[in-house]
Write a protein that holds these residues in place. Structure first.
Motif, PDB file in Angstrom:
ATOM      1  N   ILE A 300       0.838  -1.211   0.000  1.00  0.00           N
ATOM      2  CA  ILE A 300       0.000   0.000   0.000  1.00  0.00           C
ATOM      3  C   ILE A 300       0.866   1.251   0.000  1.00  0.00           C
ATOM      4  O   ILE A 300       0.672   2.167  -0.812  1.00  0.00           O
ATOM      5  CB  ILE A 300      -0.932   0.003   1.233  1.00  0.00           C
ATOM      6  N   GLU A 301       1.855   1.265   0.899  1.00  0.00           N
ATOM      7  CA  GLU A 301       2.677   2.473   1.027  1.00  0.00           C
ATOM      8  C   GLU A 301       3.479   2.767  -0.231  1.00  0.00           C
ATOM      9  O   GLU A 301       3.657   3.923  -0.614  1.00  0.00           O
ATOM     10  CB  GLU A 301       3.603   2.350   2.248  1.00  0.00           C
ATOM     11  N   THR A 302       3.938   1.722  -0.874  1.00  0.00           N
ATOM     12  CA  THR A 302       4.687   1.912  -2.122  1.00  0.00           C
ATOM     13  C   THR A 302       3.829   2.626  -3.154  1.00  0.00           C
ATOM     14  O   THR A 302       4.263   3.578  -3.801  1.00  0.00           O
ATOM     15  CB  THR A 302       5.139   0.550  -2.685  1.00  0.00           C
ATOM     16  N   LEU A 303       2.581   2.168  -3.268  1.00  0.00           N
ATOM     17  CA  LEU A 303       1.707   2.785  -4.261  1.00  0.00           C
ATOM     18  C   LEU A 303       1.282   4.182  -3.836  1.00  0.00           C
ATOM     19  O   LEU A 303       1.103   5.074  -4.666  1.00  0.00           O
ATOM     20  CB  LEU A 303       0.505   1.889  -4.537  1.00  0.00           C
ATOM     21  N   GLU A 304       1.141   4.388  -2.500  1.00  0.00           N
ATOM     22  CA  GLU A 304       0.795   5.731  -2.029  1.00  0.00           C
ATOM     23  C   GLU A 304       1.905   6.727  -2.372  1.00  0.00           C
ATOM     24  O   GLU A 304       1.662   7.911  -2.550  1.00  0.00           O
ATOM     25  CB  GLU A 304       0.507   5.710  -0.519  1.00  0.00           C
TER      26      GLU A 304
END
Lengths: 407, 603
Positions: A300-304
């Motif tokens: 999730i954080e990577t895509l955020e």
């Protein structure tokens, strides 16, 4: 099946949420995540789909925008823990970027303990046209051993609800070779399942993976594993029963009524393209294998941060693809077409694998393997000049030994 | 004696494994300033990595130390290091013969060990002055006074003023140097006599050819001399002489009493054998120095290339090793099971392990070794005698009148609490106790006569295991003795695998047969069919096990198109198969050959 370079794409989407983790499960899934977290995950998924479509997901991966899609598979985890609204966002994003064929197979896995008629109707309205229920067993005692959250009555109820909601293509997942399971229990499960008349039945021999609770139970002697002989007896008895009931086996662990084979599943075994979205999902596009990492928060954080979640990508060399063509293709009952092999890879099967021909012959003589000229093993129509290699039912018992020759 | 001779001291260090010999040698080098601390690797003299790792010295190294003693004179101390294992007894004895004195290092926490004693006796045989040194005195469990008494009692030398040192921490190292200067006699010998030099070591150097280490007993040697090896009768021209300072430093001449190296374009170590005497070809000495003997291998085994290794590679490596090791023999042989390979002879089991390990590590070879065997003396019915070291070559029982096997004299030293279990072990290995000595109140020396066959099997491992590492063993060949030994074969799926054949005593055959079958059952993977494993003597099966057939090897689920995981699994499976050796229809992993030899604690 004559066309082997299909530009039709399959799409796999991983939904890593569960009410509770099953005792045998080592897939990427998380119990007890709240709605807010799920929404963040959906958002991330949408971003990844967008990235993939526009070619920003990883340097080596092509832009997929506009590709024709003929199968979508929501796997998990438990995709049915997402509401139709949440799932609708994903479907909408897919439809924005891809062209769905009219008969596109759109499957979703569901857990019998998690569905209502209303929700199922919602899914159906999104265009989902195939449901796969993880029933596993019709014996409550066995379901407990497996750590499932539902009982057999709920399974029956869920199938009925699915029919009521308009699903005419159902798969039921079953397991055998479970510690404590008797052959009578397995037969009884099969009877109860076929009585529900699903279009497709998967039957998996329990794989005990290191680190799972069931693995530890076996290691510390709380559970007594079945012997290989017992496991295989269940497998072959099961196959025979299913055949009598009109289900023909088309893959090691899958059987279907005629024409109801899972298109998406077959893509995996025939080197066809499929995109993988979501945490820990794998894909194979334009000869490139790739995957995402298996930590959901990191995903999730990577895509955020607008970065690519793809952690690994490998462009297949011709010999990689050749070996995959063989060892995945042999999972199918119809096996592999050796004429097609030569057309695809520009080298005859015999020249490519001259070092193992003797061992293959050994397996053939012992009745584990068949090489047949001009026939397609009862599947489809026989074409002139075609040569098939396929495993016999006994050969499937030891398929790894044979497949290992090709790596 | 010429004037310089009185400032030379030639000495060795004697110690049990782990008692700190190499560490002391390092400190001596450091204290005399021969090697700067910065350049010191741990245990400078142990050149081979293998030696450093195992903490044992296999190959001799020699070094010249220059020490300014308290009497104001500068002395040249030639340290001749010796190998520390029973397999290399002869080499130890030649090194000692090159010295006038020996520093005896005894661990103050452990006391005197069997092997220390054996080496002390070798030193006394050569009339060496023994300089006792008590090591590891910084340890809490040190008991130097007791150990002194032990030395006096056991060896009969005065140990009261023995230096108390810690080689590891550099405590009292000067005391050792002083003791060497004061106690070890200067070399005698006639500088004007005919050249006699004793070879105590040699090794092969890629640039210089064989480098000989020698002690000049009489006369002198210089570059350009034509030398004669008195026992092998070969002649060479000297290309270089020099000393190890350490590191080879050429010099004009090696004079009487000196220790140094000699190069003479010699191609094989076996042409400059340890123990041989060098003299001048045009002015030869009348007789050679005593003690030359050609060492004979005592233990044999087969070495074969594993399935993915080339025969030629193994052959090249064996040749290279042999150039450097005159005691190691090999010749081609063929096994129906393993194909083309070599029968190799070794001084003992450790020697064998070292060679095998070097083949695997230095040469990176995949090899299979077969059961080690001793040499049997087989007397045939027609009266002829055959020496057999490969079980497969044993004539048929009808042709054999009787068989003799080599016996050794084995000395075992151990703490008294283990005497019971070790006597039981020795009895099990067909040992006959000749006598037993209490060396101190708690330490016992057992004297046994035992078949070498039993010693090489797994005796040493068993001894170590049963005495928690405190037991030590020394053995030497005694004689051949008539024995009721038979050839035991192993059959896999009814066909004989010659590489597993071994010669065993009849009384042990059933037990060994069961053991081998059980071990093989553990390591042979399941096949598509049942694999019977049988041990047999002639036609008679004495033990049997069965490897069940496998029924299932399938990956039921391959989730979400994760093909790479499936590939890894198949690769792993294939990798495992590569390490297999095909015997007819049966696949045997390479570790099977060593598994049947391993000592099993639970047995």
């Amino acid at each position: 099946m004559g066309v082997f370079v299909s530009d039709h794409l399959g799409i796999y989407i991983h939904i890593p949420f569960c009410v509770q983790k099953c005792r045998y499960c080592d897939f990427t899934s998380y119990a007890g995540k709240n709605e807010e977290f799920k929404n963040r995950y959906i958002k991330a998924l949408l971003k990844q789909i967008n990235q993939a479509a526009t070619g920003r997901s990883a340097a080596s991966l092509p832009a997929l925008e506009g590709r024709i899609v003929d199968s979508v598979f929501f796997g998990g985890g438990t995709p049915s823990l997402l509401s139709p609204d949440q799932l609708g966002l994903v479907m909408a994003e897919l439809r924005t970027h891809f062209v769905f064929t009219e008969d596109c197979e759109i499957t979703m896995e569901a857990n019998p303990g998690t569905v209502t008629l209303e929700i199922l109707r919602g899914y159906r309205e999104l265009g989902i046209n195939r449901l796969s229920f993880g029933v596993q067993s019709m014996e409550d005692e066995i379901l407990k051993t497996l750590g499932r959250i539902h009982d057999s009555a709920e399974a029956v109820r869920s199938v009925k609800l699915a029919r009521d909601a308009g699903f005419d293509n159902l798969n039921l997942d079953l397991m055998f070779g479970i510690p404590g399971q008797t052959s009578e229990q397995w037969t009884s499960t099969l009877q109860k399942i076929t009585a529900l008349s699903p279009e497709h039945i998967s039957f998996y021999s329990l794989q005990v993976e290191e680190g799972t609770p069931i693995y530890n139970d076996i290691k510390f002697g709380t559970l007594e594993p079945l012997t290989d002989e017992e496991d295989r007896a269940m497998y072959h008895a099961g196959l025979e029963y299913l055949r009598e009931q009109g289900y023909h086996q088309y893959e090691i662990s899958n059987g279907a009524k005629p024409g109801k084979e899972c298109r998406h599943n077959v893509k995996y075994w025939t080197l066809e393209d499929y995109a993988g979205f979501g945490v820990s999902a794998h894909g194979f596009v334009d000869g490139i294998r790739y995957c995402q990492g298996d930590d959901v928060t990191e995903y999730i954080e990577t895509l955020e941060r607008d970065e690519s979640p793809v952690i690994w990508a490998h462009k297949n060399e011709p010999e990689d693809s050749a070996s995959e063509f063989m060892f995945t293709g042999l999972r199918l009952v119809r096996g592999v077409d050796l004429t097609e092999f030569e057309e695809r890879f520009g080298i005859s099967f015999e020249s490519m694998y001259k070092e193992i021909l003797e061992e293959l012959e050994e397996f053939r003589c012992q009745g584990f393997l068949v090489i047949e000229e001009g026939s397609t093993n009862g599947e489809g129509t026989a074409e002139g000049g075609c040569r098939r290699m396929y495993l016999t039912e006994r050969g499937m018992d030891i398929s790894n030994r044979i497949m290992a020759l090709f790596v | 004696m010429s004037s310089y001779q009185k400032y030379i001291r030639n000495f060795s260090i004697i110690a049990h494994i782990d008692h700190g010999k190499s560490t002391l040698a390092d400190r001596l080098l450091e204290t005399t300033g021969c090697v700067s601390t910065r350049d010191m690797k741990e245990q400078f003299l142990d050149n081979m990595d293998l030696e450093r790792e195992r903490g044992i010295t296999i190959k001799l190294q020699t070094t010249r130390l220059v020490y300014k003693a308290k009497d104001g004179n500068e002395y040249i101390l030639n340290l001749i290091d010796t190998p520390g294992h029973v397999d290399f007894n002869y080499e130890v004895s030649r090194s000692l013969a090159a010295c006038e004195g020996a520093v005896l290092v005894v661990d103050s926490t452990q006391g005197v060990e069997a092997q220390t004693l054996a080496n002390v006796y070798l030193a006394l045989d050569e009339d060496l002055e023994i300089v006792p040194v008590i090591n590891k005195i910084d340890l809490l469990s040190a008991r130097p006074e007791e150990v002194k008494d032990e030395i006096e009692e056991l060896i009969g030398i005065d140990a009261q003023d023995a230096p108390l040192i810690s080689a590891k921490n550099g405590i009292n190292i000067e005391d050792v140097l002083e003791a060497i200067v004061q106690k070890v006699p200067a070399p005698t010998g006639d500088p004007d006599g005919k050249l006699k030099a004793l070879i105590f070591d040699s090794y092969y150097d890629n640039y210089k050819g064989v480098v000989i280490y020698a002690r000049i007993v009489d006369g002198s040697i210089k570059k350009g001399d034509t030398i004669l090896m008195m026992n092998t009768k070969k002649k060479y021209e000297v290309t270089e002489v020099g000393v190890n300072a350490p590191g080879q430093v050429p010099c004009a001449e090696l004079g009487t009493g000196m220790v140094g190296y000699i190069c003479a374009s010699i191609k094989q170590v076996s042409d400059a054998r340890v123990g041989d005497t060098i003299t001048l070809a045009n002015d030869p000495a009348e007789e050679a120095l005593p003690g030359y003997k050609k060492v004979q291998p005592m233990v044999y085994c087969g070495i074969y290339p594993s399935s993915d290794e080339k025969y030629e590679n193994v052959k090249d490596a064996l040749e290279k090793l042999q150039v450097n090791d005159a005691a190691f023999l090999f010749e081609p042989e063929t096994s129906t099971a393993l194909g083309f390979g070599f029968r190799c002879g070794f001084l003992g089991l450790l020697h064998m392990e070292i060679i095998v390990e070097r083949l695997e590590r230095e040469f990176d070879l995949g090899i299979i070794t077969t059961s080690p065997s001793v040499i049997y003396r087989v007397v045939l019915t027609d009266g002829t005698v055959k020496m057999i070291q490969n079980p497969s070559n044993l004539p048929t029982p009808q042709e054999i009148s009787y068989i003799e096997e080599p016996m050794v004299k084995a000395d075992i030293m151990l703490p008294n609490e283990y005497v019971g279990s070790i006597m039981e072990l020795c009895q099990d290995r067909r040992g006959k106790m000749t006598h037993m000595e209490y060396i101190t109140e708690t330490r016992v020396l057992l004297h046994y006569e035992m078949p070498l066959n039993e010693v090489i099997y797994d005796f040493f491992d068993a001894l170590k295991s049963k005495t928690r590492g405190y037991g030590s063993l020394d053995y030497e060949f005694l004689r051949y003795e008539k024995s009721n030994v038979v050839k035991m074969d192993v059959l896999l799926n009814k066909s004989l695998v010659d590489a597993f054949s071994m010669i065993v005593h009849e009384s042990k055959a059933a037990q060994r047969g069961r053991f081998v079958c059980e071990k093989l059952k553990e390591v042979i993977p399941m096949h598509q069919f049942e694999v019977p494993i049988q041990a047999a003597i002639g036609q008679k099966v004495i033990a049997r096990e069965t490897v069940r057939a496998y029924r299932k090897d399938v990956l039921a689920k391959c989730y979400g198109g994760d093909i790479s995981r499936k590939r890894k699994l198949l690769e792993k499976q294939k990798e495992g198969k590569k390490r297999m050796r095909q015997f007819g229809t049966v696949e045997v992993p390479q570790e099977a050959f060593t598994a049947v030899l391993k000592y099993d604690d639970n047995k």
